[in-house]
Write a protein that holds these residues in place. Sequence first.
Motif, short mmCIF file in Angstrom:
data_model
loop_
_atom_site.label_atom_id
_atom_site.label_comp_id
_atom_site.label_asym_id
_atom_site.label_seq_id
_atom_site.Cartn_x
_atom_site.Cartn_y
_atom_site.Cartn_z
N UNK A 1 0.86 -1.18 0.00
CA UNK A 1 0.00 0.00 0.00
C UNK A 1 0.90 1.23 0.00
N UNK A 2 0.50 2.21 -0.78
CA UNK A 2 1.30 3.43 -0.87
C UNK A 2 1.15 4.25 0.41
N UNK A 3 2.11 5.13 0.62
CA UNK A 3 2.11 5.94 1.84
C UNK A 3 0.87 6.83 1.90
N UNK A 4 0.50 7.42 0.75
CA UNK A 4 -0.67 8.31 0.76
C UNK A 4 -1.94 7.54 1.10
N UNK A 5 -2.07 6.33 0.57
CA UNK A 5 -3.27 5.53 0.85
C UNK A 5 -3.30 5.13 2.32
N UNK A 6 -2.15 4.73 2.85
CA UNK A 6 -2.08 4.36 4.26
C UNK A 6 -2.46 5.55 5.15
N UNK A 7 -1.96 6.73 4.80
CA UNK A 7 -2.28 7.93 5.59
C UNK A 7 -3.77 8.25 5.54
N UNK A 8 -4.36 8.19 4.35
CA UNK A 8 -5.79 8.48 4.22
C UNK A 8 -6.63 7.48 5.01
N UNK A 95 -21.30 8.66 6.98
CA UNK A 95 -20.50 9.31 5.95
C UNK A 95 -19.02 9.01 6.10
N UNK A 96 -18.52 9.07 7.33
CA UNK A 96 -17.10 8.80 7.57
C UNK A 96 -16.76 7.35 7.25
N UNK A 97 -17.65 6.45 7.61
CA UNK A 97 -17.42 5.03 7.32
C UNK A 97 -17.43 4.79 5.81
N UNK A 98 -18.32 5.46 5.12
CA UNK A 98 -18.38 5.34 3.66
C UNK A 98 -17.08 5.84 3.02
N UNK A 99 -16.57 6.97 3.51
CA UNK A 99 -15.31 7.51 3.00
C UNK A 99 -14.16 6.54 3.26
N UNK A 100 -14.14 5.96 4.46
CA UNK A 100 -13.10 4.99 4.79
C UNK A 100 -13.12 3.82 3.80
N UNK A 101 -14.32 3.31 3.53
CA UNK A 101 -14.45 2.19 2.60
C UNK A 101 -13.99 2.59 1.19
N UNK A 102 -14.27 3.83 0.78
CA UNK A 102 -13.81 4.30 -0.54
C UNK A 102 -12.28 4.32 -0.59
N UNK A 103 -11.65 4.85 0.47
CA UNK A 103 -10.19 4.91 0.50
C UNK A 103 -9.61 3.50 0.49
N UNK A 104 -10.21 2.60 1.26
CA UNK A 104 -9.72 1.22 1.28
C UNK A 104 -9.85 0.58 -0.10
N UNK A 105 -10.94 0.86 -0.78
CA UNK A 105 -11.16 0.32 -2.12
C UNK A 105 -10.12 0.87 -3.10
N UNK A 106 -9.88 2.17 -3.07
CA UNK A 106 -8.90 2.78 -3.96
C UNK A 106 -7.51 2.21 -3.66
N UNK A 107 -7.17 2.05 -2.39
CA UNK A 107 -5.87 1.50 -2.03
C UNK A 107 -5.73 0.06 -2.55
N UNK A 108 -6.77 -0.72 -2.41
CA UNK A 108 -6.75 -2.10 -2.89
C UNK A 108 -6.63 -2.14 -4.41
#
Length: 136
Positions: A1-8, A95-108
């Motif tokens: 996982x990239x650093x930016x994705x991990x941070x987000x 909303x925050x949980x939805x954003x988290x899932x989006x970030x996790x999806x993008x990172x994956x």
Amino acid sequence: MTAWAHSLIRISNYEVETLQKRLAEITSKKASAEMRLAVLDAEAEIERERARIDAEAAIMLQAYLAGWKARKGAAEGDLVVLDAEEEGARDALTGAYSELKKFEHVAEMTRLNAIVAAGKRETAAFDEMGLRKRAG
């Protein structure tokens, strides 16, 4: 996982945890307000029963009930505010949980795309080696 994705993802997890704590606080306050209303109702019933038995208590019952209504109104007002806070906190948490899932999806997806790209580079390198052997 990239650093930016991990941070987000880390920031999003923190936000979700913070909102979960806030929701728990509101829920606790709401339970206390509901208990306060139940206690007020029980106290009023006790005073009414005492007024049926004791003439002196009956004389003071109206004054007691006037104060009781004011306290009950304040407690009900607190409950309305807490209901609104709870709804807002739940919406924010969703909303925050939805954003988290989006970030996790993008990172994956980024991770998987990197694996595919590495596979393509490896295949290209093997193809090039094969061409060189045939040519050479």
